[in-house]
Write an enzyme that holds these catalytic residues in place. Structure first.
Site, short mmCIF file in Angstrom:
data_model
loop_
_atom_site.label_atom_id
_atom_site.label_comp_id
_atom_site.label_asym_id
_atom_site.label_seq_id
_atom_site.Cartn_x
_atom_site.Cartn_y
_atom_site.Cartn_z
N GLY A 8 135.49 32.69 -32.96
CA GLY A 8 134.43 31.84 -32.84
C GLY A 8 134.41 31.60 -31.61
N THR A 10 132.10 32.56 -29.46
CA THR A 10 130.73 32.32 -28.92
C THR A 10 130.07 31.28 -29.40
OG1 THR A 10 130.40 33.83 -30.91
CG2 THR A 10 130.53 35.03 -28.79
N GLY A 11 130.65 30.31 -30.07
CA GLY A 11 130.04 29.18 -30.65
C GLY A 11 130.23 28.02 -29.82
N GLN A 12 129.59 26.94 -30.20
CA GLN A 12 129.54 25.63 -29.45
C GLN A 12 131.31 25.20 -29.02
OE1 GLN A 12 127.86 21.39 -30.09
NE2 GLN A 12 129.76 21.58 -31.10
N LEU A 64 136.01 38.19 -39.23
CA LEU A 64 136.94 37.47 -40.12
C LEU A 64 136.91 37.87 -41.41
CD1 LEU A 64 136.51 33.68 -38.90
CD2 LEU A 64 138.59 35.01 -38.74
N LEU A 85 138.34 29.12 -35.01
CA LEU A 85 137.11 28.27 -34.92
C LEU A 85 135.99 29.18 -35.70
CD1 LEU A 85 137.19 27.11 -31.31
CD2 LEU A 85 138.56 26.11 -33.41
N SER A 130 137.18 19.95 -41.36
CA SER A 130 136.13 19.43 -41.10
C SER A 130 136.20 18.11 -42.02
CB SER A 130 134.74 20.28 -41.73
OG SER A 130 133.52 19.55 -41.84
N GLU A 132 133.53 17.18 -43.24
CA GLU A 132 132.65 17.52 -44.71
C GLU A 132 133.63 17.37 -46.00
OE1 GLU A 132 128.85 17.28 -44.45
OE2 GLU A 132 129.44 18.65 -46.08
N TYR A 153 130.22 24.90 -48.22
CA TYR A 153 130.68 25.03 -46.80
C TYR A 153 132.14 24.11 -47.01
CZ TYR A 153 131.85 23.36 -42.01
OH TYR A 153 132.61 23.20 -40.92
P1 NAP Z 1 129.38 27.20 -34.38
O1 NAP Z 1 128.51 26.99 -33.21
O2 NAP Z 1 128.41 27.43 -35.61
O3 NAP Z 1 130.07 28.59 -33.91
C1 NAP Z 1 130.67 29.19 -35.19
C2 NAP Z 1 131.30 30.58 -34.72
O4 NAP Z 1 131.92 31.46 -35.59
C3 NAP Z 1 130.41 31.55 -33.78
O5 NAP Z 1 131.25 32.09 -32.71
C4 NAP Z 1 130.07 32.66 -34.80
O6 NAP Z 1 129.88 33.85 -34.07
C5 NAP Z 1 131.56 32.75 -35.62
N1 NAP Z 1 131.51 33.39 -36.69
C6 NAP Z 1 130.55 33.33 -37.79
N2 NAP Z 1 130.85 34.34 -38.78
C7 NAP Z 1 131.90 35.11 -38.32
C8 NAP Z 1 132.67 36.16 -38.83
N3 NAP Z 1 132.14 36.63 -39.95
N4 NAP Z 1 133.89 36.56 -38.18
C9 NAP Z 1 133.87 36.07 -37.07
N5 NAP Z 1 133.33 34.99 -36.35
C10 NAP Z 1 132.49 34.52 -37.09
O7 NAP Z 1 130.39 26.38 -34.72
P2 NAP Z 1 131.12 24.97 -33.93
O8 NAP Z 1 130.07 23.86 -33.97
O9 NAP Z 1 131.59 25.59 -32.60
O10 NAP Z 1 132.52 24.87 -34.79
C11 NAP Z 1 133.57 25.30 -34.66
C12 NAP Z 1 134.46 25.34 -35.90
O11 NAP Z 1 134.59 23.92 -36.29
C13 NAP Z 1 133.78 26.11 -37.09
O12 NAP Z 1 134.73 26.71 -37.59
C14 NAP Z 1 132.79 24.70 -37.76
O13 NAP Z 1 132.86 24.89 -39.10
C15 NAP Z 1 134.23 23.53 -37.42
N6 NAP Z 1 133.83 22.21 -37.33
C16 NAP Z 1 132.68 22.03 -36.57
C17 NAP Z 1 132.18 20.62 -36.48
C18 NAP Z 1 131.05 20.04 -35.53
O14 NAP Z 1 130.67 19.20 -35.61
N7 NAP Z 1 130.71 21.15 -34.49
C19 NAP Z 1 132.83 19.64 -37.13
C20 NAP Z 1 133.96 20.09 -37.94
C21 NAP Z 1 134.57 21.39 -38.09
P3 NAP Z 1 128.17 34.22 -33.70
O15 NAP Z 1 128.20 33.38 -32.45
O16 NAP Z 1 128.35 35.49 -33.60
O17 NAP Z 1 127.60 33.34 -34.77
N1 GDD Z 2 120.31 20.41 -40.31
C1 GDD Z 2 119.53 19.58 -40.38
N2 GDD Z 2 118.20 19.55 -40.36
N3 GDD Z 2 119.96 18.32 -40.85
C2 GDD Z 2 119.24 17.37 -41.35
C3 GDD Z 2 117.81 17.74 -41.01
C4 GDD Z 2 117.24 18.70 -40.63
O1 GDD Z 2 116.31 18.95 -40.57
N4 GDD Z 2 117.03 16.39 -41.37
C5 GDD Z 2 118.07 15.45 -41.91
N5 GDD Z 2 119.47 16.15 -41.72
C6 GDD Z 2 120.62 15.50 -41.97
C7 GDD Z 2 121.48 16.22 -43.04
O2 GDD Z 2 121.24 16.12 -44.46
C8 GDD Z 2 122.85 15.68 -42.66
O3 GDD Z 2 123.03 14.68 -43.55
C9 GDD Z 2 122.74 15.32 -41.36
O4 GDD Z 2 121.41 15.43 -41.01
C10 GDD Z 2 123.70 16.18 -40.29
O5 GDD Z 2 123.25 17.51 -40.61
P1 GDD Z 2 123.77 18.77 -39.66
O6 GDD Z 2 123.64 18.42 -38.09
O7 GDD Z 2 123.56 20.20 -40.14
O8 GDD Z 2 125.32 18.62 -39.76
P2 GDD Z 2 126.29 18.41 -41.03
O9 GDD Z 2 126.69 17.02 -40.97
O10 GDD Z 2 125.78 18.72 -42.19
O11 GDD Z 2 127.47 19.55 -40.64
C11 GDD Z 2 127.83 19.51 -39.19
O12 GDD Z 2 129.14 18.41 -39.24
C12 GDD Z 2 130.34 19.02 -40.18
C13 GDD Z 2 131.38 18.04 -39.83
O13 GDD Z 2 131.03 16.85 -40.60
C14 GDD Z 2 128.33 21.07 -38.98
O14 GDD Z 2 128.71 21.12 -37.71
C15 GDD Z 2 129.79 21.49 -39.79
O15 GDD Z 2 130.02 22.54 -39.53
C16 GDD Z 2 130.75 20.41 -39.80
O16 GDD Z 2 131.89 20.68 -40.36
#
Ligand code: NAP
Ligand code: GDD
Length: 340
Positions: A8, A10-12, A64, A85, A130, A132, A153
Protein backbone atom coordinates in the site's frame (compact mmCIF):
# COMPACT_ATOMS: atom_id res chain seq x y z
CA UNK A 1 20.38 0.10 7.78
CA UNK A 2 16.98 -1.40 8.53
CA UNK A 3 14.95 -2.77 5.63
CA UNK A 4 11.19 -2.21 5.54
CA UNK A 5 8.53 -3.56 3.20
CA UNK A 6 5.37 -1.48 2.79
CA UNK A 7 2.28 -2.84 1.07
CA UNK A 8 0.00 0.00 0.00
CA UNK A 9 2.98 2.33 -0.48
CA UNK A 10 1.10 4.22 -3.22
CA UNK A 11 -1.75 5.07 -0.81
CA UNK A 12 -2.09 8.02 1.56
CA UNK A 13 -0.47 6.36 4.59
CA UNK A 14 2.06 4.37 2.58
CA UNK A 15 3.44 7.55 1.03
CA UNK A 16 3.87 9.32 4.40
CA UNK A 17 5.34 6.17 5.96
CA UNK A 18 7.86 5.81 3.12
CA UNK A 19 8.93 9.44 3.70
CA UNK A 20 9.26 8.86 7.44
CA UNK A 21 11.29 5.66 7.10
CA UNK A 22 13.61 7.18 4.48
CA UNK A 23 14.19 10.11 6.85
CA UNK A 24 15.21 7.55 9.48
CA UNK A 25 17.76 5.97 7.09
CA UNK A 26 15.77 2.83 6.30
CA UNK A 27 15.97 1.07 2.98
CA UNK A 28 12.34 1.04 1.87
CA UNK A 29 10.74 -1.55 -0.39
CA UNK A 30 7.22 -1.01 -1.64
CA UNK A 31 4.68 -3.30 -3.27
CA UNK A 32 2.91 -1.66 -6.19
CA UNK A 33 0.14 -2.93 -8.44
CA UNK A 34 0.48 -2.95 -12.17
CA UNK A 35 -1.98 -0.42 -13.50
CA UNK A 36 -2.78 0.86 -16.99
CA UNK A 37 -2.27 4.40 -15.71
CA UNK A 38 0.39 5.71 -13.31
CA UNK A 39 -0.61 5.00 -9.71
CA UNK A 40 2.54 6.37 -8.06
CA UNK A 41 1.67 10.09 -7.88
CA UNK A 42 1.89 10.17 -4.06
CA UNK A 43 5.46 8.84 -4.02
CA UNK A 44 6.87 10.44 -7.17
CA UNK A 45 8.83 12.99 -5.08
CA UNK A 46 10.63 10.06 -3.41
CA UNK A 47 11.59 8.31 -6.64
CA UNK A 48 15.29 7.84 -7.34
CA UNK A 49 16.84 6.73 -10.59
CA UNK A 50 17.52 2.95 -10.53
CA UNK A 51 21.08 3.72 -11.63
CA UNK A 52 21.76 5.75 -8.49
CA UNK A 53 24.00 3.59 -6.26
CA UNK A 54 22.74 5.37 -3.12
CA UNK A 55 19.11 4.69 -3.82
CA UNK A 56 17.07 3.55 -0.80
CA UNK A 57 13.57 3.24 -2.30
CA UNK A 58 12.76 0.11 -4.31
CA UNK A 59 9.38 -0.63 -5.87
CA UNK A 60 8.25 -4.15 -6.75
CA UNK A 61 5.23 -5.23 -8.73
CA UNK A 62 2.96 -7.50 -6.75
CA UNK A 63 -0.50 -7.94 -5.34
CA UNK A 64 -1.93 -9.05 -2.02
CA UNK A 65 -3.90 -11.73 -3.87
CA UNK A 66 -0.71 -13.41 -5.15
CA UNK A 67 0.75 -15.64 -2.40
CA UNK A 68 3.69 -16.98 -4.41
CA UNK A 69 4.82 -13.45 -5.24
CA UNK A 70 4.64 -12.43 -1.59
CA UNK A 71 6.84 -15.37 -0.53
CA UNK A 72 9.41 -14.73 -3.27
CA UNK A 73 9.54 -11.03 -2.46
CA UNK A 74 10.12 -11.68 1.23
CA UNK A 75 12.96 -14.09 0.39
CA UNK A 76 14.50 -11.46 -1.87
CA UNK A 77 14.11 -8.45 0.44
CA UNK A 78 14.50 -10.11 3.87
CA UNK A 79 12.81 -7.17 5.60
CA UNK A 80 13.29 -6.25 9.27
CA UNK A 81 9.84 -4.68 9.35
CA UNK A 82 6.69 -5.24 7.29
CA UNK A 83 3.87 -2.70 7.22
CA UNK A 84 0.71 -4.17 5.73
CA UNK A 85 -1.22 -1.09 4.60
CA UNK A 86 -2.56 -2.47 1.31
CA UNK A 87 -6.34 -2.83 1.17
CA UNK A 88 -9.54 -2.12 -0.69
CA UNK A 89 -10.09 0.61 1.87
CA UNK A 90 -13.39 2.24 0.85
CA UNK A 91 -16.32 1.28 3.09
CA UNK A 92 -19.09 2.24 0.64
CA UNK A 93 -17.38 0.39 -2.23
CA UNK A 94 -17.06 -2.73 -0.04
CA UNK A 95 -20.87 -3.11 -0.21
CA UNK A 96 -20.55 -3.30 -4.02
CA UNK A 97 -17.51 -5.60 -3.92
CA UNK A 98 -17.75 -7.71 -0.76
CA UNK A 99 -15.89 -10.69 -2.18
CA UNK A 100 -13.01 -8.64 -3.61
CA UNK A 101 -12.77 -6.69 -0.35
CA UNK A 102 -12.59 -9.95 1.60
CA UNK A 103 -9.95 -11.33 -0.76
CA UNK A 104 -7.66 -8.30 -0.49
CA UNK A 105 -8.40 -6.62 2.84
CA UNK A 106 -8.98 -9.84 4.79
CA UNK A 107 -7.21 -12.75 3.11
CA UNK A 108 -4.44 -10.49 1.77
CA UNK A 109 -3.17 -10.09 5.34
CA UNK A 110 -3.23 -13.83 5.89
CA UNK A 111 -1.24 -14.41 2.68
CA UNK A 112 1.39 -12.01 3.94
CA UNK A 113 1.46 -13.46 7.46
CA UNK A 114 1.77 -16.94 5.99
CA UNK A 115 4.59 -15.75 3.70
CA UNK A 116 6.44 -14.53 6.81
CA UNK A 117 5.90 -17.87 8.53
CA UNK A 118 6.90 -19.96 5.52
CA UNK A 119 9.97 -17.91 4.67
CA UNK A 120 11.09 -18.12 8.34
CA UNK A 121 12.26 -14.51 8.17
CA UNK A 122 12.77 -12.81 11.55
CA UNK A 123 10.84 -9.57 11.26
CA UNK A 124 8.28 -7.33 12.87
CA UNK A 125 4.83 -7.07 11.32
CA UNK A 126 2.31 -4.19 11.41
CA UNK A 127 -1.35 -4.70 10.44
CA UNK A 128 -3.48 -1.67 9.50
CA UNK A 129 -6.60 -2.36 11.55
CA UNK A 130 -9.50 0.04 11.62
CA UNK A 131 -11.94 1.74 13.98
CA UNK A 132 -14.63 0.57 11.53
CA UNK A 133 -14.35 -2.79 13.34
CA UNK A 134 -16.15 -1.20 16.33
CA UNK A 135 -19.12 -0.49 14.06
CA UNK A 136 -22.22 -0.06 16.20
CA UNK A 137 -20.41 -0.08 19.56
CA UNK A 138 -21.02 3.40 21.00
CA UNK A 139 -18.11 5.80 21.65
CA UNK A 140 -15.68 6.35 23.21
CA UNK A 141 -13.99 3.22 21.79
CA UNK A 142 -10.72 1.90 23.20
CA UNK A 143 -8.88 -1.45 23.04
CA UNK A 144 -11.47 -3.11 25.28
CA UNK A 145 -14.55 -2.01 23.31
CA UNK A 146 -16.37 -4.88 21.56
CA UNK A 147 -16.13 -5.21 17.78
CA UNK A 148 -19.38 -5.11 15.79
CA UNK A 149 -18.59 -4.69 12.09
CA UNK A 150 -21.22 -3.00 9.91
CA UNK A 151 -19.69 -3.40 6.44
CA UNK A 152 -17.88 -6.01 4.33
CA UNK A 153 -14.78 -3.82 4.77
CA UNK A 154 -15.05 -3.87 8.57
CA UNK A 155 -15.66 -7.63 8.61
CA UNK A 156 -12.60 -8.21 6.40
CA UNK A 157 -10.48 -5.95 8.65
CA UNK A 158 -11.68 -7.81 11.73
CA UNK A 159 -10.66 -11.12 10.19
CA UNK A 160 -7.19 -9.73 9.39
CA UNK A 161 -6.98 -8.27 12.91
CA UNK A 162 -7.85 -11.62 14.53
CA UNK A 163 -5.41 -13.51 12.31
CA UNK A 164 -2.60 -11.09 13.20
CA UNK A 165 -3.30 -11.69 16.88
CA UNK A 166 -3.40 -15.43 16.20
CA UNK A 167 0.03 -15.42 14.45
CA UNK A 168 1.45 -13.49 17.40
CA UNK A 169 0.06 -15.97 19.94
CA UNK A 170 0.50 -19.23 18.00
CA UNK A 171 3.81 -18.62 16.22
CA UNK A 172 5.44 -15.94 18.38
CA UNK A 173 5.52 -13.44 15.51
CA UNK A 174 6.30 -9.87 16.63
CA UNK A 175 3.03 -8.60 15.18
CA UNK A 176 0.93 -5.58 16.16
CA UNK A 177 -2.33 -4.15 14.88
CA UNK A 178 -2.89 -0.42 15.05
CA UNK A 179 -6.61 0.26 15.41
CA UNK A 180 -6.63 3.60 13.65
CA UNK A 181 -9.49 6.07 13.60
CA UNK A 182 -10.00 8.19 10.47
CA UNK A 183 -6.98 10.20 9.42
CA UNK A 184 -6.81 12.55 6.49
CA UNK A 185 -4.46 14.85 4.61
CA UNK A 186 -4.07 16.61 1.27
CA UNK A 187 -3.10 13.14 -0.05
CA UNK A 188 -6.41 11.56 1.05
CA UNK A 189 -8.22 9.65 -1.70
CA UNK A 190 -10.65 11.93 -3.53
CA UNK A 191 -13.77 9.88 -2.71
CA UNK A 192 -13.44 9.88 1.08
CA UNK A 193 -15.76 12.49 2.54
CA UNK A 194 -13.20 15.01 3.87
CA UNK A 195 -11.26 15.21 0.62
CA UNK A 196 -14.45 15.19 -1.43
CA UNK A 197 -15.56 18.24 0.54
CA UNK A 198 -12.23 20.11 0.42
CA UNK A 199 -11.85 19.51 -3.33
CA UNK A 200 -15.39 20.77 -3.77
CA UNK A 201 -14.63 23.89 -1.73
CA UNK A 202 -11.62 24.65 -3.94
CA UNK A 203 -13.51 24.05 -7.18
CA UNK A 204 -16.51 26.10 -6.04
CA UNK A 205 -14.25 28.91 -4.84
CA UNK A 206 -12.57 28.95 -8.28
CA UNK A 207 -15.98 29.11 -9.97
CA UNK A 208 -15.64 25.68 -11.59
CA UNK A 209 -18.66 24.13 -9.87
CA UNK A 210 -21.62 25.17 -7.77
CA UNK A 211 -22.46 22.25 -5.50
CA UNK A 212 -21.36 18.95 -4.03
CA UNK A 213 -23.63 15.98 -3.29
CA UNK A 214 -23.17 14.13 -0.02
CA UNK A 215 -24.89 11.34 1.91
CA UNK A 216 -25.21 11.09 5.70
CA UNK A 217 -24.29 14.47 7.21
CA UNK A 218 -24.92 13.36 10.79
CA UNK A 219 -22.24 10.66 11.00
CA UNK A 220 -19.60 11.44 13.62
CA UNK A 221 -15.94 10.67 12.97
CA UNK A 222 -12.72 11.25 14.87
CA UNK A 223 -10.61 12.86 12.16
CA UNK A 224 -6.84 13.21 12.67
CA UNK A 225 -3.89 14.16 10.50
CA UNK A 226 -2.26 11.29 8.58
CA UNK A 227 1.43 12.26 9.11
CA UNK A 228 0.88 12.23 12.89
CA UNK A 229 -0.82 8.83 12.68
CA UNK A 230 1.97 7.38 10.54
CA UNK A 231 4.47 8.46 13.20
CA UNK A 232 2.30 6.52 15.69
CA UNK A 233 2.36 3.45 13.40
CA UNK A 234 6.17 3.47 13.35
CA UNK A 235 6.45 3.97 17.10
CA UNK A 236 3.96 1.17 17.75
CA UNK A 237 6.12 -1.29 15.83
CA UNK A 238 9.22 -0.25 17.80
CA UNK A 239 7.64 -1.39 21.11
CA UNK A 240 9.36 -4.45 22.53
CA UNK A 241 6.11 -5.99 23.78
CA UNK A 242 3.85 -6.34 20.73
CA UNK A 243 0.20 -5.46 21.38
CA UNK A 244 -2.73 -3.86 19.62
CA UNK A 245 -3.40 -0.18 20.27
CA UNK A 246 -5.91 2.50 19.30
CA UNK A 247 -4.70 5.72 17.60
CA UNK A 248 -7.26 8.54 17.66
CA UNK A 249 -7.56 12.22 18.54
CA UNK A 250 -10.52 11.76 20.90
CA UNK A 251 -12.49 14.57 19.20
CA UNK A 252 -15.76 13.73 17.43
CA UNK A 253 -17.04 15.90 14.56
CA UNK A 254 -20.06 15.43 12.31
CA UNK A 255 -19.75 15.45 8.52
CA UNK A 256 -21.91 18.60 8.63
CA UNK A 257 -19.49 20.34 11.01
CA UNK A 258 -16.53 19.37 8.84
CA UNK A 259 -18.31 20.78 5.77
CA UNK A 260 -19.11 23.98 7.67
CA UNK A 261 -15.45 24.39 8.70
CA UNK A 262 -14.08 23.63 5.22
CA UNK A 263 -16.44 26.02 3.36
CA UNK A 264 -15.97 28.73 6.01
CA UNK A 265 -12.20 28.49 5.53
CA UNK A 266 -12.70 29.70 1.97
CA UNK A 267 -15.27 32.32 2.99
CA UNK A 268 -18.21 30.23 1.73
CA UNK A 269 -21.48 29.07 3.34
CA UNK A 270 -21.74 25.27 3.16
CA UNK A 271 -25.55 25.37 3.14
CA UNK A 272 -25.53 27.12 -0.23
CA UNK A 273 -23.44 24.40 -1.87
CA UNK A 274 -24.10 21.01 -0.22
CA UNK A 275 -26.95 18.82 -1.46
CA UNK A 276 -28.13 15.38 -0.41
CA UNK A 277 -27.87 12.32 -2.67
CA UNK A 278 -28.88 8.90 -1.35
CA UNK A 279 -26.36 7.14 -3.61
CA UNK A 280 -23.77 8.01 -0.94
CA UNK A 281 -25.66 6.27 1.87
CA UNK A 282 -24.48 2.85 3.05
CA UNK A 283 -26.62 -0.27 3.57
CA UNK A 284 -25.60 -0.03 7.23
CA UNK A 285 -24.05 3.12 8.67
CA UNK A 286 -21.53 3.49 11.48
CA UNK A 287 -23.02 6.41 13.38
CA UNK A 288 -20.22 7.50 15.67
CA UNK A 289 -16.52 6.72 16.07
CA UNK A 290 -14.56 8.61 18.73
CA UNK A 291 -11.43 6.93 20.02
CA UNK A 292 -9.61 6.86 23.32
CA UNK A 293 -5.87 6.59 22.63
CA UNK A 294 -4.65 6.86 26.23
CA UNK A 295 -2.95 3.44 26.05
CA UNK A 296 -0.79 4.60 23.10
CA UNK A 297 -0.07 7.84 24.95
CA UNK A 298 1.25 5.91 27.97
CA UNK A 299 3.07 3.30 25.84
CA UNK A 300 5.08 5.65 23.63
CA UNK A 301 3.99 9.21 24.34
CA UNK A 302 1.93 9.60 21.15
CA UNK A 303 -0.16 12.79 21.35
CA UNK A 304 -1.69 14.09 18.11
CA UNK A 305 -2.18 17.86 17.87
CA UNK A 306 -4.33 18.32 14.77
CA UNK A 307 -8.10 17.76 14.87
CA UNK A 308 -10.94 18.30 12.40
CA UNK A 309 -11.11 22.11 12.26
CA UNK A 310 -7.41 22.63 11.55
CA UNK A 311 -7.39 19.64 9.26
CA UNK A 312 -10.18 21.17 7.17
CA UNK A 313 -8.05 24.33 6.78
CA UNK A 314 -4.91 22.39 5.80
CA UNK A 315 -6.81 20.37 3.21
CA UNK A 316 -8.71 23.32 1.71
CA UNK A 317 -5.48 25.32 1.38
CA UNK A 318 -3.77 22.40 -0.36
CA UNK A 319 -6.66 21.83 -2.77
CA UNK A 320 -6.85 25.52 -3.62
CA UNK A 321 -3.11 25.67 -4.21
CA UNK A 322 -3.14 22.53 -6.37
CA UNK A 323 -5.93 23.89 -8.52
CA UNK A 324 -4.28 27.30 -8.90
CA UNK A 325 -0.82 25.93 -9.61
CA UNK A 326 -1.81 23.57 -12.43
CA UNK A 327 -3.20 26.56 -14.32
CA UNK A 328 -5.34 23.97 -16.08
CA UNK A 329 -8.23 23.27 -13.74
CA UNK A 330 -10.17 21.70 -16.61
CA UNK A 331 -7.92 18.64 -16.55
CA UNK A 332 -8.91 18.02 -12.93
CA UNK A 333 -11.87 15.65 -12.55
CA UNK A 334 -15.17 17.27 -11.53
CA UNK A 335 -16.61 16.38 -8.13
CA UNK A 336 -20.13 15.72 -9.35
CA UNK A 337 -19.15 12.65 -11.36
CA UNK A 338 -21.03 10.28 -9.06
CA UNK A 339 -18.18 8.29 -7.59
CA UNK A 340 -18.67 6.96 -4.05
P1 NAP B 1 -5.51 4.08 0.54
O1 NAP B 1 -5.05 5.47 0.30
O2 NAP B 1 -6.81 3.63 -0.02
O3 NAP B 1 -4.35 3.09 0.03
C1 NAP B 1 -4.58 1.72 -0.13
C2 NAP B 1 -3.34 1.09 -0.74
O4 NAP B 1 -3.58 -0.32 -0.92
C3 NAP B 1 -2.98 1.65 -2.13
O5 NAP B 1 -1.57 1.72 -2.23
C4 NAP B 1 -3.53 0.59 -3.06
O6 NAP B 1 -2.87 0.54 -4.32
C5 NAP B 1 -3.19 -0.66 -2.26
N1 NAP B 1 -3.92 -1.85 -2.69
C6 NAP B 1 -5.24 -1.97 -2.99
N2 NAP B 1 -5.52 -3.21 -3.40
C7 NAP B 1 -4.35 -3.90 -3.37
C8 NAP B 1 -3.99 -5.22 -3.73
N3 NAP B 1 -4.87 -6.11 -4.18
N4 NAP B 1 -2.68 -5.59 -3.59
C9 NAP B 1 -1.76 -4.71 -3.15
N5 NAP B 1 -2.04 -3.44 -2.80
C10 NAP B 1 -3.33 -3.03 -2.93
O7 NAP B 1 -5.58 3.79 2.12
P2 NAP B 1 -4.93 4.61 3.33
O8 NAP B 1 -5.89 5.66 3.75
O9 NAP B 1 -3.55 4.96 2.99
O10 NAP B 1 -4.96 3.52 4.48
C11 NAP B 1 -3.88 2.60 4.64
C12 NAP B 1 -4.39 1.36 5.36
O11 NAP B 1 -4.91 1.73 6.64
C13 NAP B 1 -5.52 0.63 4.64
O12 NAP B 1 -5.37 -0.74 4.93
C14 NAP B 1 -6.77 1.15 5.32
O13 NAP B 1 -7.81 0.22 5.21
C15 NAP B 1 -6.28 1.32 6.74
N6 NAP B 1 -6.94 2.35 7.54
C16 NAP B 1 -7.03 3.62 7.05
C17 NAP B 1 -7.60 4.61 7.84
C18 NAP B 1 -7.73 6.02 7.35
O14 NAP B 1 -8.50 6.78 7.93
N7 NAP B 1 -6.98 6.42 6.32
C19 NAP B 1 -8.08 4.29 9.13
C20 NAP B 1 -7.95 2.98 9.59
C21 NAP B 1 -7.36 2.02 8.79
P3 NAP B 1 -3.32 1.52 -5.54
O15 NAP B 1 -2.69 2.86 -5.25
O16 NAP B 1 -2.75 0.83 -6.72
O17 NAP B 1 -4.81 1.58 -5.51
N1 GDD C 1 -17.20 8.71 1.19
C1 GDD C 1 -18.27 9.46 1.47
N2 GDD C 1 -18.86 10.18 0.45
N3 GDD C 1 -18.77 9.48 2.74
C2 GDD C 1 -19.84 10.27 2.99
C3 GDD C 1 -20.46 11.04 2.00
C4 GDD C 1 -19.95 10.99 0.66
O1 GDD C 1 -20.45 11.62 -0.26
N4 GDD C 1 -21.49 11.71 2.58
C5 GDD C 1 -21.50 11.39 3.87
N5 GDD C 1 -20.51 10.50 4.13
C6 GDD C 1 -20.25 9.89 5.45
C7 GDD C 1 -20.16 8.36 5.41
O2 GDD C 1 -21.47 7.79 5.41
C8 GDD C 1 -19.39 8.10 6.71
O3 GDD C 1 -20.28 8.06 7.79
C9 GDD C 1 -18.48 9.31 6.85
O4 GDD C 1 -18.97 10.30 5.90
C10 GDD C 1 -17.02 9.04 6.53
O5 GDD C 1 -16.94 8.36 5.29
P1 GDD C 1 -15.53 8.11 4.57
O6 GDD C 1 -14.77 9.37 4.46
O7 GDD C 1 -15.80 7.34 3.33
O8 GDD C 1 -14.72 7.23 5.64
P2 GDD C 1 -15.15 5.97 6.51
O9 GDD C 1 -15.29 6.45 7.93
O10 GDD C 1 -16.29 5.24 5.94
O11 GDD C 1 -13.87 5.03 6.38
C11 GDD C 1 -12.56 5.57 6.51
O12 GDD C 1 -12.13 5.48 7.85
C12 GDD C 1 -12.00 4.15 8.35
C13 GDD C 1 -11.55 4.26 9.82
O13 GDD C 1 -12.65 4.53 10.63
C14 GDD C 1 -11.64 4.79 5.56
O14 GDD C 1 -10.39 5.40 5.53
C15 GDD C 1 -11.45 3.36 6.05
O15 GDD C 1 -10.46 2.72 5.23
C16 GDD C 1 -10.97 3.41 7.50
O16 GDD C 1 -10.75 2.12 8.01
Amino acid sequence: MKRALITGITGQDGSYLAELLLSKDYVVHGLIRRSSTFNTSRIEHLYTDPHDPDRRLFLHYGDLTDSARLVSLLMEIVPDEIYNLGAQSHVRVSFDEPEHTGAVTGLGSVRLLEAVRQSKIECRYYQASSSEMFGSTPPPQDESAPFHPRSPYAAAKLYAHSMTQMYREAYGLHAVSGILFNHESPRRGETFVTRKITRAVARIKMGLEKRVYLGNLDAVRDWGYAPEFVEGIWRMLQMDDPRDLVLATGVGTTVKEFAHAAFAHAGLDWQEHVEFDDRYLRAAEVNALIGNASAARSAFGWDPTITANRLAGIMVEADLEALQSTGKPWIDRPITAGWS
